[in-house]
Design a protein around this motif. Sequence first.
Motif, short mmCIF file in Angstrom:
data_model
loop_
_atom_site.label_atom_id
_atom_site.label_comp_id
_atom_site.label_asym_id
_atom_site.label_seq_id
_atom_site.Cartn_x
_atom_site.Cartn_y
_atom_site.Cartn_z
N VAL A 86 9.44 -17.45 -9.88
CA VAL A 86 8.19 -17.05 -9.24
C VAL A 86 8.27 -17.35 -7.74
O VAL A 86 8.51 -18.49 -7.33
N ILE A 87 8.08 -16.32 -6.93
CA ILE A 87 8.09 -16.45 -5.47
C ILE A 87 6.65 -16.27 -4.99
O ILE A 87 6.02 -15.25 -5.25
N ARG A 88 6.13 -17.25 -4.29
CA ARG A 88 4.74 -17.24 -3.84
C ARG A 88 4.65 -16.71 -2.40
O ARG A 88 5.41 -17.12 -1.53
N VAL A 89 3.69 -15.80 -2.19
CA VAL A 89 3.52 -15.15 -0.89
C VAL A 89 2.03 -15.13 -0.54
O VAL A 89 1.17 -15.26 -1.41
N PRO A 90 1.69 -14.95 0.74
CA PRO A 90 0.28 -14.85 1.12
C PRO A 90 -0.36 -13.58 0.58
O PRO A 90 0.33 -12.58 0.34
N ARG A 91 -1.64 -13.64 0.38
CA ARG A 91 -2.37 -12.44 -0.06
C ARG A 91 -2.28 -11.37 1.02
O ARG A 91 -2.45 -11.64 2.20
N GLY A 92 -2.01 -10.14 0.58
CA GLY A 92 -1.87 -9.03 1.52
C GLY A 92 -0.44 -8.67 1.83
O GLY A 92 -0.19 -7.77 2.63
N THR A 93 0.52 -9.34 1.18
CA THR A 93 1.93 -9.05 1.43
C THR A 93 2.34 -7.75 0.72
O THR A 93 2.05 -7.57 -0.46
N VAL A 94 3.01 -6.90 1.44
CA VAL A 94 3.54 -5.65 0.88
C VAL A 94 5.06 -5.80 0.74
O VAL A 94 5.74 -6.19 1.70
N VAL A 95 5.57 -5.51 -0.45
CA VAL A 95 7.00 -5.61 -0.73
C VAL A 95 7.60 -4.21 -0.68
O VAL A 95 7.16 -3.32 -1.40
N LYS A 96 8.63 -4.04 0.17
CA LYS A 96 9.27 -2.74 0.32
C LYS A 96 10.77 -2.87 0.07
O LYS A 96 11.36 -3.93 0.30
N ASP A 97 11.37 -1.77 -0.39
CA ASP A 97 12.82 -1.71 -0.49
C ASP A 97 13.38 -1.66 0.93
O ASP A 97 13.04 -0.78 1.72
N ALA A 98 14.24 -2.61 1.26
CA ALA A 98 14.74 -2.71 2.63
C ALA A 98 15.59 -1.51 3.03
O ALA A 98 15.68 -1.18 4.22
N ASP A 99 16.22 -0.84 2.06
CA ASP A 99 17.10 0.28 2.38
C ASP A 99 16.34 1.58 2.58
O ASP A 99 16.66 2.37 3.47
N THR A 100 15.33 1.81 1.74
CA THR A 100 14.63 3.10 1.77
C THR A 100 13.22 3.03 2.34
O THR A 100 12.64 4.06 2.66
N GLY A 101 12.65 1.82 2.44
CA GLY A 101 11.27 1.69 2.90
C GLY A 101 10.25 1.99 1.82
O GLY A 101 9.04 2.01 2.09
N ARG A 102 10.69 2.21 0.59
CA ARG A 102 9.77 2.51 -0.51
C ARG A 102 8.90 1.29 -0.84
O ARG A 102 9.39 0.17 -0.93
N ILE A 104 7.23 -1.14 -3.10
CA ILE A 104 7.44 -1.59 -4.48
C ILE A 104 6.17 -2.20 -5.05
O ILE A 104 5.81 -1.97 -6.20
N ALA A 105 5.47 -3.00 -4.24
CA ALA A 105 4.26 -3.66 -4.73
C ALA A 105 3.41 -4.09 -3.54
O ALA A 105 3.92 -4.36 -2.45
N ASP A 106 2.10 -4.16 -3.78
CA ASP A 106 1.15 -4.68 -2.80
C ASP A 106 0.49 -5.91 -3.41
O ASP A 106 -0.24 -5.81 -4.39
N LEU A 107 0.78 -7.06 -2.84
CA LEU A 107 0.25 -8.32 -3.38
C LEU A 107 -1.10 -8.62 -2.75
O LEU A 107 -1.24 -9.49 -1.89
N SER A 108 -2.11 -7.84 -3.15
CA SER A 108 -3.47 -8.06 -2.65
C SER A 108 -4.37 -8.64 -3.73
O SER A 108 -5.39 -9.25 -3.42
N PRO A 332 -13.54 0.17 -0.29
CA PRO A 332 -12.97 -1.18 -0.17
C PRO A 332 -11.69 -1.19 0.67
O PRO A 332 -11.15 -0.14 1.03
N ILE A 333 -11.21 -2.40 0.96
CA ILE A 333 -10.00 -2.57 1.76
C ILE A 333 -8.84 -1.82 1.12
O ILE A 333 -8.66 -1.85 -0.10
N ARG A 334 -8.06 -1.16 1.94
CA ARG A 334 -6.97 -0.32 1.45
C ARG A 334 -5.89 -1.15 0.76
O ARG A 334 -5.52 -2.22 1.20
N ARG A 335 -5.40 -0.61 -0.35
CA ARG A 335 -4.24 -1.17 -1.03
C ARG A 335 -3.15 -0.11 -1.07
O ARG A 335 -3.42 1.07 -1.28
N PHE A 336 -1.92 -0.54 -0.87
CA PHE A 336 -0.79 0.40 -0.84
C PHE A 336 -0.28 0.61 -2.25
O PHE A 336 0.01 -0.36 -2.97
N GLU A 337 -0.18 1.85 -2.65
CA GLU A 337 0.27 2.18 -3.99
C GLU A 337 1.79 2.11 -4.07
O GLU A 337 2.50 2.51 -3.13
N ALA A 338 2.29 1.60 -5.21
CA ALA A 338 3.73 1.55 -5.42
C ALA A 338 4.28 2.98 -5.51
O ALA A 338 3.66 3.87 -6.10
N GLU A 339 5.42 3.19 -4.91
CA GLU A 339 6.04 4.51 -4.87
C GLU A 339 7.19 4.58 -5.86
O GLU A 339 7.94 3.62 -6.03
#
Length: 423
Positions: A86-102, A104-108, A332-339
Motif C-alpha cells: 500500500v502506497i499512501r498519497v495525498p488526496r487529489g493525486t492523479v496517477v498516469k502512465d509515465a510513457d503514454t500519459g494515460r 490510470i487512477a484519480d485518488l480523490s 462538483p469538483i472535477r475527477r479525472f476518469e481512468a483511460e
Amino acid sequence: MFIDIAKIKVKAGDGGDGAVSFHREKYVAAGGPDGGDGGRGGSIVFQVDDNLSTLADFRYKRKYVAQRGENGRGKRCAGKSAPDLVIRVPRGTVVKDADTGRVIADLSGDEPQVIAKGGRGGWGNTHFATPTRQVPRFSKPGTPGEELEVQLELKLLADVGLVGFPNVGKSTLISVVSEAKPNIANYHFTTLSPVLGVVRQGEGRSFVMADIPGLIEGAWQGVGLGHQFLRHVERCRLLVHVVDVSGSEGRDPKEDFRIINEELRKFNPELAERPMLVAGNKCDLATEEQVRDFKAFVEGQGYEFYPLMAPIQEGVGDLLNAISRSLAQLPPIRRFEAEAPVLQPIEELQRGQVEVQDQDGVFFVKAPWLLPTLRTVNFDDSESLQYFQRVLMETGVIDALRAAGCQEGDTVDLYDLEFDFVE
C-alpha cells in the motif's frame, strides 16, 4: 518544500510456482500427484492519506516492489499469497502512465486503487492429472506481476481558485476570509506554493479556497513560478480573478486581465470556459474613475465585478456571497476518469526471444516482452481479440509453436492464458 509531481517505478509481486509432488504413504499404492498451487503475488495499491499534503516522500524512494507469492508444496498445500503493498498519497493525486500519459487512477475518494496487479500463482501438478497422463511431472510457474513507471501529479481539490498577477492581494484575501496563514509581503512571488483555506459562512456552509502563486505572461510555457501550479487550477469549480485596479505597479489592469485569461486558455482551453468572478483589489489606491472604467470593461465581457479593499475587508462580504451563489449552481469538483490502454501498433512492439516448452502435450510459452501487450487486450472484445491474434502471428510466437511440434487442438499456455492451437 511543496512537491506536486513525482515519477516512480512500481513492480507487483510475481506469483509463486506450483509444486511437483506425489503422494507417498505406507500401504497406499499409486498415491498420485499432490503438488499444491503457488500463492498470488502482492499488488501495488494506492490509498489516500489526508495527513499528507505533498509528494515529497517520493523524492527519496523511487522504486516500490511488492512481495512474491510463496511456492506450492506437497500434500496439496498451496503457497501463501503475498500481502499488497500500500502506497499512501495525498488526496487529489492523479496517477498516469509515465510513457503514454494515460490516466490510470484519480485518488480523490477514499477507495483504494490497484495500480499494478500481482501475478497469479502457478498450478501444481495435481491439475494436470488425466486418465492418459496419470504421472504429470510438471507444474506451472507463477505469472510475473505487472511492472510500470508511473507519474504522480497532485492536483489540489478546491472549490475556488484565486488567480492573478503577483502582488495583487490574493494572499491577503485568503488570509482575511479563512484560517489560512500565507506569507504576505510587498514584493513579487511571496507565495511559493498553493495555499488552501476553508471559508465558513454560517452553519453547514463552507467552501475551500486556493491561493495559486502569481502568474505572469508566458506562464504556460514555464515563465515565472505560477506555471508549476497551473495544474491545480484545473480542479477548481470557480475562478476568482484578482486584479490591482489602481495599477500601483505601473501596469494596466485591463492588460493584466487579458494576459492572465490568455495564459489560462493556452494552458488548458477548458479553463477559458470556467466560471469566473472578478475582484478589483486596492480600490483605496485607485480613483473612482479608474474603478468605474475597469468595472465597465469587465462587465462588458460578461463577468461580475466586485470592488475590494482586502486588508480592511471592505467589499469582501459581497464577494463571498456571490461565490456561494455561483458554487450552488456548479457541478462538483472535477475527477479525472481512468483511460483505457491504447493498443500499440504491432510494428512498434519490442520483440524478443520466444521460448516454448512441451510438457506432456501442453505447450508453455515464455516471452516476457509480450506481457505489456497482453495487459492491454480485452478478450471480450472481438477487435481486441483479433489484434492479439495478429500479434501472435506477426511476432513469431505461432512460428515458434509450430517449430516446437505444436499441432491443431494442442493446449497452449501463455502466462496463465490457455487456448487451443488452431492452424
